[in-house]
Write an enzyme that holds these catalytic residues in place. Structure first.
Site, PDB file in Angstrom:
ATOM      1  N   ARG A 104      22.786  -7.264  -4.098  1.00  0.00           N
ATOM      2  CA  ARG A 104      21.939  -6.097  -3.785  1.00  0.00           C
ATOM      3  C   ARG A 104      20.696  -6.465  -2.985  1.00  0.00           C
ATOM      4  O   ARG A 104      19.678  -5.788  -3.030  1.00  0.00           O
ATOM      5  CB  ARG A 104      21.539  -5.335  -5.043  1.00  0.00           C
ATOM      6  CG  ARG A 104      22.721  -4.794  -5.812  1.00  0.00           C
ATOM      7  CD  ARG A 104      22.295  -3.794  -6.872  1.00  0.00           C
ATOM      8  NE  ARG A 104      23.467  -3.319  -7.591  1.00  0.00           N
ATOM      9  CZ  ARG A 104      23.980  -3.928  -8.644  1.00  0.00           C
ATOM     10  NH1 ARG A 104      23.410  -5.010  -9.115  1.00  0.00           N
ATOM     11  NH2 ARG A 104      25.047  -3.456  -9.233  1.00  0.00           N
TER      12      ARG A 104
ATOM     13  N   LYS B 129      17.002  -2.864  11.017  1.00  0.00           N
ATOM     14  CA  LYS B 129      18.293  -2.157  11.004  1.00  0.00           C
ATOM     15  C   LYS B 129      19.393  -3.212  10.991  1.00  0.00           C
ATOM     16  O   LYS B 129      19.426  -4.086  11.870  1.00  0.00           O
ATOM     17  CB  LYS B 129      18.456  -1.296  12.253  1.00  0.00           C
ATOM     18  CG  LYS B 129      17.709   0.033  12.200  1.00  0.00           C
ATOM     19  CD  LYS B 129      18.077   0.882  13.405  1.00  0.00           C
ATOM     20  CE  LYS B 129      17.309   2.180  13.419  1.00  0.00           C
ATOM     21  NZ  LYS B 129      17.579   2.974  14.648  1.00  0.00           N
TER      22      LYS B 129
ATOM     23  N   GLU C 133      15.982  -2.820  27.709  1.00  0.00           N
ATOM     24  CA  GLU C 133      15.227  -2.447  26.499  1.00  0.00           C
ATOM     25  C   GLU C 133      13.735  -2.752  26.676  1.00  0.00           C
ATOM     26  O   GLU C 133      12.882  -2.055  26.134  1.00  0.00           O
ATOM     27  CB  GLU C 133      15.764  -3.192  25.264  1.00  0.00           C
ATOM     28  CG  GLU C 133      17.200  -2.847  24.874  1.00  0.00           C
ATOM     29  CD  GLU C 133      17.356  -1.503  24.133  1.00  0.00           C
ATOM     30  OE1 GLU C 133      16.341  -0.805  23.896  1.00  0.00           O
ATOM     31  OE2 GLU C 133      18.506  -1.157  23.822  1.00  0.00           O
TER      32      GLU C 133
ATOM     33  N   LYS D  80       7.761  -2.386  19.635  1.00  0.00           N
ATOM     34  CA  LYS D  80       8.716  -2.103  18.562  1.00  0.00           C
ATOM     35  C   LYS D  80       8.057  -2.253  17.191  1.00  0.00           C
ATOM     36  O   LYS D  80       8.271  -1.433  16.295  1.00  0.00           O
ATOM     37  CB  LYS D  80       9.955  -2.999  18.682  1.00  0.00           C
ATOM     38  CG  LYS D  80      10.960  -2.693  17.601  1.00  0.00           C
ATOM     39  CD  LYS D  80      12.394  -2.817  17.993  1.00  0.00           C
ATOM     40  CE  LYS D  80      13.258  -2.194  16.890  1.00  0.00           C
ATOM     41  NZ  LYS D  80      14.663  -2.399  17.066  1.00  0.00           N
TER      42      LYS D  80
ATOM     43  N   GLU E 279      12.957   5.784  10.362  1.00  0.00           N
ATOM     44  CA  GLU E 279      13.293   6.685  11.469  1.00  0.00           C
ATOM     45  C   GLU E 279      13.295   8.146  11.045  1.00  0.00           C
ATOM     46  O   GLU E 279      14.271   8.893  11.253  1.00  0.00           O
ATOM     47  CB  GLU E 279      14.655   6.306  12.083  1.00  0.00           C
ATOM     48  CG  GLU E 279      14.850   6.901  13.464  1.00  0.00           C
ATOM     49  CD  GLU E 279      16.071   6.325  14.188  1.00  0.00           C
ATOM     50  OE1 GLU E 279      16.118   5.095  14.348  1.00  0.00           O
ATOM     51  OE2 GLU E 279      16.934   7.102  14.584  1.00  0.00           O
TER      52      GLU E 279
ATOM     53  N   ARG F 189      10.128   6.738  15.109  1.00  0.00           N
ATOM     54  CA  ARG F 189      11.023   5.647  15.523  1.00  0.00           C
ATOM     55  C   ARG F 189      12.092   6.125  16.511  1.00  0.00           C
ATOM     56  O   ARG F 189      12.659   5.327  17.248  1.00  0.00           O
ATOM     57  CB  ARG F 189      11.657   4.991  14.286  1.00  0.00           C
ATOM     58  CG  ARG F 189      12.447   3.732  14.647  1.00  0.00           C
ATOM     59  CD  ARG F 189      12.815   2.891  13.444  1.00  0.00           C
ATOM     60  NE  ARG F 189      13.634   1.769  13.850  1.00  0.00           N
ATOM     61  CZ  ARG F 189      13.863   0.695  13.117  1.00  0.00           C
ATOM     62  NH1 ARG F 189      13.321   0.583  11.917  1.00  0.00           N
ATOM     63  NH2 ARG F 189      14.622  -0.286  13.574  1.00  0.00           N
TER      64      ARG F 189
ATOM     65  N   ASN G 283      14.926   5.270  20.776  1.00  0.00           N
ATOM     66  CA  ASN G 283      16.262   5.678  21.230  1.00  0.00           C
ATOM     67  C   ASN G 283      16.219   6.324  22.613  1.00  0.00           C
ATOM     68  O   ASN G 283      17.206   6.921  23.047  1.00  0.00           O
ATOM     69  CB  ASN G 283      16.887   6.657  20.221  1.00  0.00           C
ATOM     70  CG  ASN G 283      17.069   6.021  18.858  1.00  0.00           C
ATOM     71  OD1 ASN G 283      17.279   4.817  18.769  1.00  0.00           O
ATOM     72  ND2 ASN G 283      16.954   6.804  17.813  1.00  0.00           N
TER      73      ASN G 283
ATOM     74  N   HIS H  72      19.236   6.413  24.850  1.00  0.00           N
ATOM     75  CA  HIS H  72      20.384   5.963  24.060  1.00  0.00           C
ATOM     76  C   HIS H  72      21.430   7.055  23.792  1.00  0.00           C
ATOM     77  O   HIS H  72      22.563   6.732  23.473  1.00  0.00           O
ATOM     78  CB  HIS H  72      19.923   5.365  22.727  1.00  0.00           C
ATOM     79  CG  HIS H  72      19.355   3.970  22.870  1.00  0.00           C
ATOM     80  ND1 HIS H  72      18.313   3.680  23.723  1.00  0.00           N
ATOM     81  CD2 HIS H  72      19.703   2.802  22.284  1.00  0.00           C
ATOM     82  CE1 HIS H  72      18.033   2.383  23.640  1.00  0.00           C
ATOM     83  NE2 HIS H  72      18.859   1.825  22.767  1.00  0.00           N
TER      84      HIS H  72
ATOM     85  N   HIS I 281      24.884   5.716  24.509  1.00  0.00           N
ATOM     86  CA  HIS I 281      25.941   5.479  23.510  1.00  0.00           C
ATOM     87  C   HIS I 281      27.245   6.141  23.927  1.00  0.00           C
ATOM     88  O   HIS I 281      28.330   5.585  23.732  1.00  0.00           O
ATOM     89  CB  HIS I 281      25.520   6.016  22.135  1.00  0.00           C
ATOM     90  CG  HIS I 281      24.526   5.142  21.437  1.00  0.00           C
ATOM     91  ND1 HIS I 281      23.585   5.629  20.557  1.00  0.00           N
ATOM     92  CD2 HIS I 281      24.317   3.804  21.491  1.00  0.00           C
ATOM     93  CE1 HIS I 281      22.846   4.635  20.103  1.00  0.00           C
ATOM     94  NE2 HIS I 281      23.265   3.515  20.645  1.00  0.00           N
TER      95      HIS I 281
ATOM     96  N   HIS J  75      25.247  -3.074  26.293  1.00  0.00           N
ATOM     97  CA  HIS J  75      24.468  -1.962  25.746  1.00  0.00           C
ATOM     98  C   HIS J  75      23.335  -1.572  26.716  1.00  0.00           C
ATOM     99  O   HIS J  75      23.136  -0.387  27.018  1.00  0.00           O
ATOM    100  CB  HIS J  75      23.912  -2.390  24.385  1.00  0.00           C
ATOM    101  CG  HIS J  75      22.979  -1.403  23.760  1.00  0.00           C
ATOM    102  ND1 HIS J  75      23.386  -0.173  23.308  1.00  0.00           N
ATOM    103  CD2 HIS J  75      21.633  -1.466  23.533  1.00  0.00           C
ATOM    104  CE1 HIS J  75      22.348   0.474  22.804  1.00  0.00           C
ATOM    105  NE2 HIS J  75      21.272  -0.281  22.934  1.00  0.00           N
TER     106      HIS J  75
HETATM  107  N1  GLY Z   1      17.240  -0.050  18.318  1.00  0.00           N
HETATM  108  C1  GLY Z   1      16.413   1.030  17.937  1.00  0.00           C
HETATM  109  C2  GLY Z   1      15.769   0.828  16.616  1.00  0.00           C
HETATM  110  O1  GLY Z   1      15.740  -0.276  16.096  1.00  0.00           O
HETATM  111  O2  GLY Z   1      15.260   1.756  16.070  1.00  0.00           O
END
Ligand code: GLY
Length: 343
Positions: free
Chosen positions: A112, A134, A176, A210, A220, A224, A228, A231, A235, A247
């Site tokens: 966990r 993430k 990015e 970031k 997010e 946050r 994106n 994106h 995507h 990407h």
């Molecule tokens: N790649 C976008 C984020 O980490 O929120």
């Protein structure tokens, strides 16, 4: 040594170092046991077997997105059992974004949640994937649909890795970086004009953007989402191209689209859209896409996991470094913007 602190569910540092190996002994001494994960393609470059303390606890992964699979993850759980990885153990992911995504998710799920560190080796990994917590894997339903927010204990960035990175990957990662310039730090856009000479400064500034955003909105819930930018269409293009594009290449087209929508709907100056075109094409990144693909891309965008409230919404710009949310954009508006960016 420069560093940037991220305040998420716990505080951690992104350290900018010259010599990533030197960072390992201090990490090992904090933990009773460790497992180092790296892609097989980096085996010779990393020479991990020669690093004191690592021997026998390195697991080489398949390359690229293939490593982000349930099969690989299940293999890691078995290995963790054999190695008796306990709560005082640490996972170290050394590789591109796919490796740090997998390493982080493995660390999130074993017992966990155990500690982990990210050593990104690609530009996209340094400025995006490894920072922000993430983590995740891919399934048959799509990319990154299974995952967790699980911040690392630290991120170690050694830009020396980029000397051997293919130009195409460097430029894709730079998309990015440019994104960070448009949404938050316009000085990045000046530095990008001589990106080879300004590489370290560009990485530092992109990570700073970031880190600030993630520190304000880790899960997010709103802010946050600005990360994106570009994106949503990006995507969809990645999916249509069956992930044969990098990407950053897909995001490059997506940013042109988001900027065009912003000109149409948020009063963005046309000059800012032209600045996108100039910088992204200077890096040989794609800035246009097939005219006949709109309906298919719309279908993919409508299925995007980030879609909320049954309506398509986009992050746009009302000015340089001033993100705005374009809510409930209609299909005719999307189509008009799309046709303007097509060749
Ligand atoms: N790649 C976008 C984020 O980490 O929120």
């Amino acid at each position: 040594m420069k560093e940037i602190v991220v305040s998420a569910e716990h505080k951690y540092s992104v350290k900018f170092v010259d010599g990533w190996r030197d960072q390992l002994p201090a990490i090992f001494t904090q933990y009773s046991n460790h497992l180092v994960l790296a892609p097989a393609s980096l085996r010779e470059l990393l020479e991990l077997e020669t690093v004191a303390g690592i021997s026998g606890k390195i697991y080489y992964l398949p390359d690229g997105e293939d490593q982000k699979s349930t099969t690989v993850l299940a293999g890691l759980w078995d290995l963790a059992g054999e190695l008796n990885l306990n709560r005082d153990s640490v996972v170290i992911g050394i590789g591109g974004g796919a490796t740090t995504d997998l390493a982080g998710f493995f660390a999130a799920t074993w017992l966990r949640g155990v500690d982990w560190f990210a050593f990104p080796t690609s530009l996209a990994g340094m400025v995006d994937a490894a920072v922000g917590g993430k983590t995740g894997i891919n399934t048959s339903a799509g990319k990154n649909l299974v995952g967790s927010f699980h911040s690392p204990q630290g991120v170690i960035i050694d830009s020396g890795f980029l000397k051997t990175l293919p130009e195409r990957d460097l430029c894709a990662g730079m998309a990015e970086v440019i994104k960070c310039g448009f949404i938050s730090d316009p000085f990045i856009l000046e530095l990008v004009k001589d990106y080879q000479a300004n590489l370290d400064e560009l990485i530092f500034r992109a990570v700073a953007v970031k880190a600030k955003v993630v520190s304000e909105d880790f899960k997010e819930s709103h802010l946050r989402e600005i990360l994106n930018y570009g994106h949503t269409l990006g995507h969809a293009i990645e999916k249509r191209e069956k992930y044969s594009l990098r990407h950053g290449e897909a995001v490059s087209i997506g940013m042109i689209f988001a900027a065009q929508l912003s000109v149409d709907l948020a009063g963005l100056d046309q000059g800012v859209l032209e600045a996108h075109r100039a910088l992204l094409s200077m890096l040989k990144l794609p800035i246009t896409y097939s005219r006949g693909a709109f309906e298919e891309l719309l279908g993919f965008m409508n299925n995007d996991k980030k879609r909320r409230d049954n309506a398509l919404r986009f992050v746009g710009l009302s000015d340089l470094a001033t993100p705005t949310w374009l809510e409930s954009v209609t299909t005719p508006q999307l189509k008009a913007a799309y046709e303007r960016i097509c060749s």
